[in-house]
Design an enzyme around this catalytic site. Structure first.
Site, PDB file in Angstrom:
ATOM      1  N   GLY A  23       0.907  -1.256   0.408  1.00  0.00           N
ATOM      2  CA  GLY A  23      -0.362   0.062   0.200  1.00  0.00           C
ATOM      3  C   GLY A  23       0.508   1.753   0.057  1.00  0.00           C
ATOM      4  N   ALA A  24       2.028   0.974  -1.286  1.00  0.00           N
ATOM      5  CA  ALA A  24       2.829   2.050  -0.626  1.00  0.00           C
ATOM      6  C   ALA A  24       3.008   2.990  -2.109  1.00  0.00           C
ATOM      7  CB  ALA A  24       4.175   1.676  -1.386  1.00  0.00           C
ATOM      8  N   ASN A  25       1.751   3.704  -2.776  1.00  0.00           N
ATOM      9  CA  ASN A  25       1.395   4.597  -3.233  1.00  0.00           C
ATOM     10  C   ASN A  25       0.733   5.794  -2.486  1.00  0.00           C
ATOM     11  OD1 ASN A  25      -1.324   2.422  -3.169  1.00  0.00           O
ATOM     12  ND2 ASN A  25      -2.398   4.184  -3.889  1.00  0.00           N
ATOM     13  N   THR A  26       0.494   5.645  -1.628  1.00  0.00           N
ATOM     14  CA  THR A  26      -0.194   6.946  -0.834  1.00  0.00           C
ATOM     15  C   THR A  26      -0.619   7.155   0.473  1.00  0.00           C
ATOM     16  OG1 THR A  26      -2.752   8.060  -0.981  1.00  0.00           O
ATOM     17  CG2 THR A  26      -2.747   5.773  -0.703  1.00  0.00           C
ATOM     18  N   GLY A  27      -0.782   8.026   0.952  1.00  0.00           N
ATOM     19  CA  GLY A  27      -0.451   8.318   2.527  1.00  0.00           C
ATOM     20  C   GLY A  27       0.723   7.963   3.351  1.00  0.00           C
ATOM     21  N   ILE A  28       0.571   7.099   4.411  1.00  0.00           N
ATOM     22  CA  ILE A  28       1.765   6.861   5.245  1.00  0.00           C
ATOM     23  C   ILE A  28       3.082   5.745   4.419  1.00  0.00           C
ATOM     24  CG2 ILE A  28       1.273   7.756   7.113  1.00  0.00           C
ATOM     25  CD1 ILE A  28       0.609   4.843   7.666  1.00  0.00           C
ATOM     26  N   GLY A  29       1.996   4.883   3.658  1.00  0.00           N
ATOM     27  CA  GLY A  29       2.779   3.949   2.918  1.00  0.00           C
ATOM     28  C   GLY A  29       3.914   5.165   2.127  1.00  0.00           C
ATOM     29  N   SER A 168      -2.753  -0.212  15.060  1.00  0.00           N
ATOM     30  CA  SER A 168      -3.080   0.884  15.311  1.00  0.00           C
ATOM     31  C   SER A 168      -3.855   0.915  16.445  1.00  0.00           C
ATOM     32  CB  SER A 168      -5.315   1.724  14.390  1.00  0.00           C
ATOM     33  OG  SER A 168      -5.565   2.706  15.029  1.00  0.00           O
ATOM     34  N   TYR A 193     -13.197  -3.321  11.998  1.00  0.00           N
ATOM     35  CA  TYR A 193     -11.767  -2.224  11.900  1.00  0.00           C
ATOM     36  C   TYR A 193     -11.361  -3.344  13.007  1.00  0.00           C
ATOM     37  CZ  TYR A 193      -8.604   1.037  11.547  1.00  0.00           C
ATOM     38  OH  TYR A 193      -7.885   1.778  11.604  1.00  0.00           O
TER      39      TYR A 193
END
Length: 332
Positions: A23-29, A168, A193
């Protein structure tokens, strides 16, 4: 801006190391990848959407971190490559793990970062509740399939290899509902979640224990809370079902971190020299902290491991047997 946000203090350069981030295409990743790439690492962006992943890779190459003059960023950057990974599909998880295991000479660090939050009721391709399937089971299988490569890397390397699971603080409100793991009897998006985030912490604890018991040294495992962050993860909060959660986040808005701040605890676990002496712990603000009582329940961690092994179809619940059979059968 969050007034008490701590930063990763390590100035380590990572030339010669390969890091896989989901998931490294956005956000903290993406911000985690930006930092590690600038430290000289070869970074594999394992993402569902290849177009977005390729765009992220180009952005990482062009745009430096906010303080590019820091010591760890002085020097040649590393490399960025992309690989398709859809955590909603065990077939995709297996294909990605096989691709990485056969094309990469090493995997020094695995960062299980991808996740979804408080989404409407749904199932993955394999029939799992969407949040447990994506946040825990997909990463569980991905980690097990890459573990032989990580062990191989560690044996040939002077470095401590690391597995970092982004959880989290929401895990504190969670429990593992073994009698209704998939929410078939009743479904609540928030409970689903928090269960998935508790699963991340329990998986970390149990994997660290099993590595130690099987005398597999030099591989440390971490779970963490990155902070309350404004990112695409909360996109489902815009739906009417979650007005209460939206109100809660609106109150917290003065304290919400940006994505670069949110990446700091992940980076600490991945590269900090002191963290190399720790394993199986839960981190917040770049320091170990005590997770919930449920997250410290060893019996619950062991039971979740056994259930996860069955659900993803691994051949054994014994770690050494998994490593051996994955090497001989699953990735051929």
């Amino acid at each position: 801006m969050w007034p008490f946000s701590r930063s990763c203090q390590s100035k380590a350069r990572l030339v010669g190391r390969t890091i896989v981030i989901t998931g490294a295409n956005t956000g903290i990743g993406k911000e985690t990848a930006r930092d590690l790439y600038r430290r000289g690492a070869r970074v594999v962006l394992a993402c569902r959407d290849l177009a977005k992943a390729n765009a992220a890779a180009e952005d990482l190459k062009k745009v430096p971190p906010s303080k590019p003059d820091r010591e760890q960023f002085i020097g040649e950057p590393g490399e960025v490559v992309v690989c398709k990974l859809d955590l909603n599909s065990l077939a995709s998880v297996k294909e990605c793990a096989k691709h990485i295991s056969t094309t990469e000479s090493a995997v020094h660090i695995l960062i299980n970062n991808a996740g979804i939050m408080m989404c409407p009721k749904g199932t993955t391709e394999d029939g799992f509740e969407t949040q447990l399937g994506t946040n825990h089971l997909g990463h569980f299988l991905f980690t097990m399939l890459l573990l032989p490569k990580i062990i191989q890397t560690q044996k040939a390397s002077e470095f401590c290899c690391r597995i970092v699971n982004v959880s989290s603080m929401a895990h504190e409100g969670g429990d593992i509902r073994f009698d209704d793991l998939m929410g078939e009897k009743s479904y609540n998006a928030i409970s689903a979640y928090t269960q998935s985030k508790l699963a991340n912490v329990l998986f970390t604890r149990e994997l660290a224990r099993r590595l130690k018991d099987d005398n597999i040294g030099g591989i440390n495992v971490y779970s963490l809370h990155p902070g309350v962050i404004k990112s695409e993860l909360g996109r489902h909060l815009n739906e009417g079902l979650f007005r209460g959660a939206r109100f809660f986040f609106s109150i917290l808005s003065p304290f919400i971190k940006n994505v670069e701040q949110g990446a700091q605890t992940t980076l600490h676990c991945a590269v900090d020299e002191g963290a190399a002496k720790e394993t199986g712990l839960y981190y917040r603000e770049c320091s170990p902290t005590k997770p919930s009582s449920n997250a410290q329940d060893d019996a619950k961690a062991a039971r979740l491991w056994d259930e996860s092994v069955k659900l993803v179809g691994l051949p054994s619940n014994n770690l050494s047997e998994i490593v051996e059979k994955v090497s001989k059968e699953y990735l051929k």
